[in-house]
Design a protein around this motif. Structure first.
Motif, mmCIF file in Angstrom:
data_model
loop_
_atom_site.group_PDB
_atom_site.id
_atom_site.type_symbol
_atom_site.label_atom_id
_atom_site.label_comp_id
_atom_site.label_asym_id
_atom_site.label_seq_id
_atom_site.Cartn_x
_atom_site.Cartn_y
_atom_site.Cartn_z
ATOM 1 N N VAL A 1 -60.058 42.437 83.913
ATOM 2 C CA VAL A 1 -60.384 43.735 83.346
ATOM 3 C C VAL A 1 -59.202 44.680 83.560
ATOM 4 O O VAL A 1 -58.599 44.707 84.639
ATOM 5 N N LYS A 2 -58.897 45.463 82.531
ATOM 6 C CA LYS A 2 -57.840 46.459 82.677
ATOM 7 C C LYS A 2 -58.497 47.740 83.179
ATOM 8 O O LYS A 2 -59.266 48.393 82.480
ATOM 9 N N LEU A 3 -58.200 48.079 84.433
ATOM 10 C CA LEU A 3 -58.759 49.276 85.038
ATOM 11 C C LEU A 3 -58.017 50.505 84.544
ATOM 12 O O LEU A 3 -56.835 50.440 84.188
ATOM 13 N N GLU A 4 -58.715 51.609 84.529
ATOM 14 C CA GLU A 4 -58.135 52.854 84.035
ATOM 15 C C GLU A 4 -56.888 53.217 84.850
ATOM 16 O O GLU A 4 -56.908 53.256 86.072
ATOM 17 N N GLY A 5 -55.798 53.468 84.133
ATOM 18 C CA GLY A 5 -54.549 53.845 84.792
ATOM 19 C C GLY A 5 -53.707 52.668 85.238
ATOM 20 O O GLY A 5 -52.556 52.842 85.643
ATOM 21 N N ALA A 6 -54.247 51.460 85.185
ATOM 22 C CA ALA A 6 -53.497 50.276 85.626
ATOM 23 C C ALA A 6 -52.684 49.713 84.468
ATOM 24 O O ALA A 6 -53.049 49.841 83.300
ATOM 25 N N LYS A 7 -51.541 49.115 84.803
ATOM 26 C CA LYS A 7 -50.695 48.518 83.779
ATOM 27 C C LYS A 7 -51.125 47.085 83.458
ATOM 28 O O LYS A 7 -50.945 46.621 82.357
ATOM 29 N N ARG A 8 -51.658 46.410 84.448
ATOM 30 C CA ARG A 8 -52.057 45.010 84.275
ATOM 31 C C ARG A 8 -53.564 44.856 84.486
ATOM 32 O O ARG A 8 -54.197 45.658 85.138
#
Length: 153
Positions: free
Chosen positions: A122-129
């Motif tokens: 899952v792409k978490l908010e603010g994460a690049k990966r």
């Protein structure tokens, strides 16, 4: 030849055994398939004994039939709550009636539901990966098309 009649005969024979009935199918052509399982694996001699018991209770003069007694294979879908208990802690693949595929560890099961631990990227908010997130999902047996044990080599 009635499915319920054969089911009763098989369950009566298996009641004091560690084997248990998984499924009975009766085809229109008179082909009967009885599928059994055991928490520690089915012995071929047990299949033979059950086959002989069922044949002794059915009348070949009344109806011609072909009888097969087999064990539930590793690639067969799980069909009974007891099979789900047998595979707790193991990896399974679930196909829901909505068409969703889930793959994860079977954590727990009851007579009505089972819980599977699934890891999703899952792409978490603010994460690049994307990050691996593990969650448990509880499903009722009515919600699924099938559950299969994942064989690893």
């Amino acid at each position: 030849m009635e499915r319920e009649e054969i089911k009763i005969i098989a369950e009566e024979f298996l009641k004091d055994s560690s084997d248990y009935l998984v499924d009975v199918t009766v085809s229109p052509g008179g082909t009967i398939t009885v599928e059994i399982d055991n928490d520690n694996g089915v012995n071929i001699d047990n299949c033979v004994e059950l086959s002989r018991h069922i044949e002794s209770r059915l009348d070949r003069d009344t109806e011609d039939f072909e009888l097969t007694v087999t064990s539930a294979g590793l690639t067969s879908p799980l069909k009974t709550p007891r099979q789900y208990r047998k595979y707790e802690g193991k990896e399974v693949e679930v196909l829901t009636r909505k068409g969703e595929k889930l793959k994860g560890t079977l954590k727990a099961s009851t007579g009505e539901t089972f819980t599977i631990e699934v890891t999703k990227m899952v792409k978490l908010e603010g994460a690049k990966r994307k990050t691996a997130v593990t969650e448990e999902q509880t499903l009722s047996y009515d919600e699924i098309k099938h559950t299969k044990y994942v064989i690893k080599f």
